[in-house]
Design a protein around this motif. Sequence first.
Motif, PDB file in Angstrom:
ATOM      1  N   TYR A 134      17.665 -10.888  -7.505  1.00  0.00           N
ATOM      2  CA  TYR A 134      17.620 -10.972  -6.042  1.00  0.00           C
ATOM      3  C   TYR A 134      18.998 -10.695  -5.459  1.00  0.00           C
ATOM      4  O   TYR A 134      20.021 -10.782  -6.146  1.00  0.00           O
ATOM      5  CB  TYR A 134      17.119 -12.348  -5.585  1.00  0.00           C
ATOM      6  CG  TYR A 134      17.988 -13.511  -6.012  1.00  0.00           C
ATOM      7  CD1 TYR A 134      19.107 -13.890  -5.263  1.00  0.00           C
ATOM      8  CD2 TYR A 134      17.688 -14.250  -7.161  1.00  0.00           C
ATOM      9  CE1 TYR A 134      19.899 -14.951  -5.650  1.00  0.00           C
ATOM     10  CE2 TYR A 134      18.476 -15.316  -7.553  1.00  0.00           C
ATOM     11  CZ  TYR A 134      19.587 -15.666  -6.794  1.00  0.00           C
ATOM     12  OH  TYR A 134      20.375 -16.717  -7.183  1.00  0.00           O
ATOM     13  N   LEU A 171      14.367 -17.633  -5.911  1.00  0.00           N
ATOM     14  CA  LEU A 171      14.784 -16.853  -4.750  1.00  0.00           C
ATOM     15  C   LEU A 171      15.339 -17.819  -3.696  1.00  0.00           C
ATOM     16  O   LEU A 171      14.569 -18.511  -3.029  1.00  0.00           O
ATOM     17  CB  LEU A 171      13.622 -16.042  -4.171  1.00  0.00           C
ATOM     18  CG  LEU A 171      13.981 -15.129  -2.991  1.00  0.00           C
ATOM     19  CD1 LEU A 171      14.956 -14.030  -3.418  1.00  0.00           C
ATOM     20  CD2 LEU A 171      12.720 -14.511  -2.382  1.00  0.00           C
ATOM     21  N   LEU A 178      14.051  -8.965  -3.220  1.00  0.00           N
ATOM     22  CA  LEU A 178      13.594  -9.365  -4.550  1.00  0.00           C
ATOM     23  C   LEU A 178      13.298  -8.124  -5.383  1.00  0.00           C
ATOM     24  O   LEU A 178      12.694  -7.166  -4.898  1.00  0.00           O
ATOM     25  CB  LEU A 178      12.342 -10.238  -4.448  1.00  0.00           C
ATOM     26  CG  LEU A 178      11.745 -10.715  -5.774  1.00  0.00           C
ATOM     27  CD1 LEU A 178      12.703 -11.661  -6.495  1.00  0.00           C
ATOM     28  CD2 LEU A 178      10.403 -11.396  -5.529  1.00  0.00           C
TER      29      LEU A 178
END
Length: 198
Positions: A134, A171, A178
């Motif tokens: 991420y 995340l 992502l």
Amino acid sequence: MRKNHSNAVVIGSAAAVVVAVVATGLAVSGSRDGAAQPGPTVTVTEVAPADDAPAVSEGDTEPVAEESGDGVHSLTEAVVYETDVEVSLSRFSRGMSSDYASPQNTPYAKFTIKIVNESDASVNADELSVNCAYGDEGKEGDAIFDEGLDGLPETRILAGRSLSVVWACELPKKQKYLQVEVAPDYESETAVFTGDVK
């Protein structure tokens, strides 16, 4: 006098040969492939490329294309492999892992991985590979194991059948971008899914 005349002829002939060699050398150096060509030699110092074509540097035979981005897909795009196995991601949502999860109390993105087996052979679901990253720096996002997030099932996906697996990756709340890398088995290439998660 004959002797002197002979020397003059020899010297004159040698000079003519030198001039011819120099002239030939100039003609050869002007050609691209190193072979002498008949007729006048034209040297092009600069060529203006077409509007959309990249400039060709000296010695290149054709324009070099930019990276095509093969293997990179949007988060919700389905990917079909040469083995007739299809992989897609869907149902993205955010959550927080519990006190008993691994890792615990970690914000995550949850999604469903669907594998459709249109091949003539079965596929081992536990050979599925899933990795996440991420943010702009591509920090690795740990897989989340919690209630309802049990990892990969140890089962086979028979020919003509499909399987859906719920997966979650770390995340942080302030991150949106992502990247999910998926391969359906050990021999298949990895497909990269990218995009923003709300």
